[in-house]
Motif scaffolding. Structure first.
Motif, short mmCIF file in Angstrom:
data_model
loop_
_atom_site.label_atom_id
_atom_site.label_comp_id
_atom_site.label_asym_id
_atom_site.label_seq_id
_atom_site.Cartn_x
_atom_site.Cartn_y
_atom_site.Cartn_z
N ILE A 73 0.63 -1.08 -0.01
CA ILE A 73 0.10 -0.05 -0.14
C ILE A 73 0.69 1.08 -0.09
CG2 ILE A 73 -1.74 1.29 1.06
CD1 ILE A 73 -2.55 -1.51 2.29
N PHE A 74 0.60 2.14 -0.79
CA PHE A 74 1.16 3.47 -1.10
C PHE A 74 0.11 4.68 -0.74
CE2 PHE A 74 4.29 0.90 -2.89
CZ PHE A 74 5.61 1.31 -2.62
N ASN A 75 0.52 5.74 0.05
CA ASN A 75 -0.28 6.64 0.26
C ASN A 75 0.36 7.90 -0.62
OD1 ASN A 75 -1.71 5.46 2.27
ND2 ASN A 75 -0.19 5.64 3.65
N VAL A 76 -0.62 8.68 -1.17
CA VAL A 76 -0.36 9.85 -2.16
C VAL A 76 0.15 11.08 -1.08
CG1 VAL A 76 -1.10 11.54 -3.64
CG2 VAL A 76 -1.93 9.48 -3.90
N ASP A 77 1.36 11.47 -1.60
CA ASP A 77 2.02 12.73 -0.97
C ASP A 77 1.33 14.02 -1.56
OD1 ASP A 77 3.52 14.95 -0.10
OD2 ASP A 77 5.38 14.05 -0.12
N THR A 78 0.50 14.67 -1.31
CA THR A 78 -0.28 15.63 -2.08
C THR A 78 0.41 16.87 -2.13
OG1 THR A 78 -1.69 16.44 -0.31
CG2 THR A 78 -2.79 14.67 -1.67
N VAL A 79 1.60 17.09 -1.45
CA VAL A 79 2.50 18.07 -1.68
C VAL A 79 3.39 18.07 -2.79
CG1 VAL A 79 4.38 19.32 -0.47
CG2 VAL A 79 2.38 18.61 1.12
N THR A 100 -3.86 15.34 -16.69
CA THR A 100 -2.55 14.81 -16.54
C THR A 100 -2.29 14.61 -15.11
OG1 THR A 100 -1.88 17.07 -16.31
CG2 THR A 100 -1.33 15.91 -18.47
N PHE A 101 -1.57 13.82 -14.58
CA PHE A 101 -1.11 13.75 -13.23
C PHE A 101 0.31 13.41 -12.78
CE2 PHE A 101 -2.45 9.22 -14.32
CZ PHE A 101 -1.30 8.66 -13.85
N GLU A 102 0.71 13.71 -11.82
CA GLU A 102 2.19 13.51 -11.30
C GLU A 102 1.77 13.26 -9.69
OE1 GLU A 102 5.01 13.85 -12.95
OE2 GLU A 102 4.30 14.67 -14.81
N ILE A 103 2.18 11.77 -9.50
CA ILE A 103 2.03 11.22 -8.34
C ILE A 103 3.22 10.81 -7.60
CG2 ILE A 103 0.87 9.30 -6.80
CD1 ILE A 103 -1.28 11.52 -7.95
N GLU A 104 3.32 11.26 -6.34
CA GLU A 104 4.50 10.82 -5.48
C GLU A 104 3.71 10.03 -4.29
OE1 GLU A 104 7.61 12.39 -2.22
OE2 GLU A 104 7.85 13.26 -4.31
N ALA A 105 4.14 8.91 -4.26
CA ALA A 105 3.20 7.96 -3.23
C ALA A 105 4.35 7.18 -2.26
CB ALA A 105 2.71 6.93 -3.86
N HIS A 106 4.23 7.22 -0.97
CA HIS A 106 4.88 6.90 0.06
C HIS A 106 4.43 5.42 0.58
CE1 HIS A 106 7.39 10.53 0.66
NE2 HIS A 106 6.39 11.03 0.06
N LYS A 107 5.21 4.45 0.58
CA LYS A 107 4.87 3.08 0.94
C LYS A 107 4.23 3.20 2.65
CE LYS A 107 6.66 -1.60 1.87
NZ LYS A 107 7.90 -2.29 1.68
N ALA A 108 3.26 2.62 2.77
CA ALA A 108 2.53 2.63 4.28
C ALA A 108 3.37 2.04 5.15
CB ALA A 108 1.11 2.21 4.00
N GLU A 109 3.55 2.39 6.25
CA GLU A 109 4.43 1.87 7.22
C GLU A 109 3.57 0.71 8.03
OE1 GLU A 109 6.74 4.49 9.46
OE2 GLU A 109 7.10 5.82 7.77
#
Length: 178
Positions: A5-11, A169-178
């Motif tokens: 699972i990855f969570n979107v970093d909206t920043v 268009t989209f640009e997504i940076e996603a962080h793995k859920a801990e």
């Protein structure tokens, strides 16, 4: 390997659009508030789950009057349809890091199948947290009239104020859920 699972970093992420304006230029904008459920198997991205929810009232075109008009019943009718969603139904690898992601896009209560051209930008470790971070970018084009977005105005020189084709268009940076 199992899905992670990855969570979107909206920043560090954006969902944007552009549409022809007055037949001669493009109006651009983005949505400030959105979230996604992203579950991916890093060894097999074709086995992924992607669900995106956009708060349509967060539309931002850098023009307050236009944004209010877009929120109105002439366009998104945000009081009746506050969310737009995309739920992936299939992911197909095209080349090394390029995928077709097909799914159900719902805007103003109308759902249509849409395919995004998606690039997996890769993954790395965040030097601050040590967490795994993944990047994705993509694009598609839709006809706004397919989603009930039909308002327009004729121009005295011919043509119309708003084009039918909308580039998303989209640009997504996603962080793995801990």
């Amino acid at each position: 390997m199992a899905r992670e699972i990855f969570n979107v970093d909206t920043v560090h992420s954006e969902i944007g659009f552009s549409v022809k304006h007055m037949m001669i230029s493009k109006a651009k904008g983005h949505f400030n508030d959105f979230d996604a459920v992203i579950e991916v198997d890093p060894e097999n991205l074709e086995d992924s789950k992607v669900e995106v929810t956009i708060d349509v009232s967060s539309i931002d075109t850098k023009n307050t009057g236009r944004d209010e008009h877009l929120r109105s019943d002439d366009f998104f009718a945000v009081e009746k349809h506050p969310k737009a969603t995309f739920v992936a139904t299939g992911v197909k690898k095209k080349s090394d890091n390029n995928y077709d992601v097909t799914g159900d896009l719902t805007i103003t209560g109308t759902t249509k199948s849409v395919t995004f051209d998606v690039v997996f930008e890769g993954q790395s470790k965040d030097p601050m947290s040590g967490n795994t971070v993944a990047g994705f970018s993509g694009k598609t084009a839709i006809n706004r009239k397919d989603f009930g977005l039909t308002w327009n105005a004729a121009l005295e020189t011919g043509g119309v104020l708003v084009g039918d084709d909308v580039n998303i268009t989209f640009e997504i940076e996603a962080h793995k859920a801990e």
